[in-house]
Design an enzyme around this catalytic site. Structure first.
Site, PDB file in Angstrom:
ATOM      1  CD  GLU A 156      27.612 109.688   7.958  1.00 39.46           C
ATOM      2  OE1 GLU A 156      28.814 109.336   7.925  1.00 39.46           O
ATOM      3  OE2 GLU A 156      26.925 109.657   8.994  1.00 39.46           O
TER       4      GLU A 156
ATOM      5  CB  CYS B 130      12.560 105.647   5.506  1.00 35.20           C
ATOM      6  SG  CYS B 130      12.118 105.669   7.262  1.00 35.20           S
TER       7      CYS B 130
ATOM      8  CD  GLU C  16      15.041 107.937  -2.391  1.00 34.91           C
ATOM      9  OE1 GLU C  16      14.182 107.049  -2.330  1.00 34.91           O
ATOM     10  OE2 GLU C  16      14.781 109.148  -2.455  1.00 34.91           O
TER      11      GLU C  16
END
Length: 396
Positions: free
Chosen positions: A145, A250, A375
């Site tokens: 975000e 993930c 990431e």
């Protein structure tokens, strides 16, 4: 020593340590197949895509599906079930082409597809995974975000129950494949913890807008996701994910691919500099014959070979089931930082030619400035490693 032995033992500049012999036949075949695809379908065009800030996903995705790299490390549902090392080698070759192309594959397989495969219901898996493996449907992964990047626990996107339905409201930022995705895996805070939801394209209240004026990852679609009281049925919830462990698992899959991918970007820059140095004549001889350029080439070759060795070692550990997230963090931290140094050094070897898209170096150099951030930033991965070393968590 015989002449045959001398020939056999000769140094190959582009595989200095003979790392090819560490691969099995199937791994080598997969590597070579992806490398040929990249040489044929990516390299001739990616400079133009980068300059135009566009990428033909509608054409590439089915081709990548046919190649078998979309979710290739997953089992069943049209996925190849390849080893982690084989998947890593595919990422290496894809990012040697361009980080944006590896991101397309990584987000599809290691983020969106993995989330459904690991945390989804059987109905969700049957609905989405075969089409995604074939490149007929595109996925994206909505976690980051505007004010919650490195700290996903601070997300403001909320999901609340309304009878049997869920109502999502919030905003996601820097989402690869966002505007072209047929389904978004969106993570939201609920009264019961962080939960994942599948939001199909066209759902009322769900809109996207692309992020423009990027100078990095230009051959990649990056978007903002807007969720304005999006109503979803109960079947949209990923039933097995009940905390931040879901999205973080993930991310760890995708980071593993980056460990290999960064080595591919570094290799492409080094090979471009090596070839150029042999052809560029200055003061009557190739610049490859000068001490300064040989120092640069030797340093780059060391970084590239070390990065590939580290990636292969982590791949073997993952295949054995012994790889920890902290070790993946070390791999991403080391290999992306090394790739950035290789790219910057290669740019110097190429001189003014190094800033043009006629050569791959400036493109990789710019792309890596995103790879080092997304990431998990280099700073965060350093703190993850530091926490594992000391037993004291600086992040909390």
């Amino acid at each position: 020593m015989t002449a045959a032995a001398t020939t056999q033992d000769a140094i190959r500049p582009k595989d200095f340590l003979g790392l090819d012999q560490l691969l099995g036949d199937e791994e080598r075949d997969i590597r070579d197949t992806v490398r040929a695809f990249v040489a044929d379908r990516i390299v001739p065009h990616v400079g133009d895509w980068f300059e135009a800030a566009e990428v033909p996903v509608a054409e590439l995705a089915p081709a990548l599906g046919k190649l078998g790299v979309l979710g290739m490390h997953l089992e069943g549902y049209g996925c190849a079930g390849a080893s982690a090392t084989a998947y890593g080698l595919a990422c290496l070759e894809l990012e040697a082409g361009d980080s944006g192309i590896r991101s397309l594959v990584s987000v599809q397989g290691s983020l969106a597809m993995y989330a459904i495969h690991r945390w989804g219901s059987e109905e969700q898996k049957q609905r989405w995974l075969p089409a995604m493996a074939a490149g007929e449907a595109i996925g994206c992964f909505g976690l980051t975000e505007p004010d919650a990047g490195s700290d996903p626990g601070a997300m403001r996107t909320r999901a609340r129950r309304d009878g049997d339905d869920w109502i999502l409201h919030g905003q996601k930022m820097w989402i690869t494949n966002g505007s072209i995705a047929d389904v978004a895996v969106v993570w939201a805070a609920t009264d019961d913890g962080v939960r994942g939801f599948l939001v199909p394209k066209g759902t009322k209240g769900f809109t996207t807008q692309d992020i423009h004026k990027k100078l990095s990852l230009r051959a990649s679609v990056t978007s903002e996701l807007l969720l304005d009281d999006v109503r979803l049925p109960a079947g949209a919830l990923l039933p097995e994910a009940t905390s931040l462990r879901g999205p973080l698992s993930c991310l760890n899959e995708a980071r593993f691919g980056i460990v290999f991918g960064a080595a591919g970007a570094a290799r492409a820059c080094f090979e471009a500099a090596l070839d150029y140095s042999k052809e560029r004549i200055a003061f009557g001889r190739p610049i490859a014959a000068t001490q300064l350029q040989q120092l640069k080439l030797a340093t780059m070759a060391t970084d590239v070979n070390r990065s590939v060795l580290l990636a292969l070692h982590l791949g073997r550990m993952k295949d054995q089931g012994t790889l920890r997230p902290e070790q993946v963090s070390m791999g991403k931290l080391a290999n992306v930082n090394a790739a950035l140094e290789v790219a910057r050094t290669a740019r110097q070897v190429l001189g003014a030619n190094g800033v043009t898209l006629e050569y791959p170096v400036i493109r990789h150099m710019n792309n890596l400035e995103s790879v080092v951030t997304y990431e998990g930033t280099a700073d965060v991965h350093a703190l993850v490693v530091g926490g594992a070393l000391t037993g004291m968590q600086a992040l909390r």
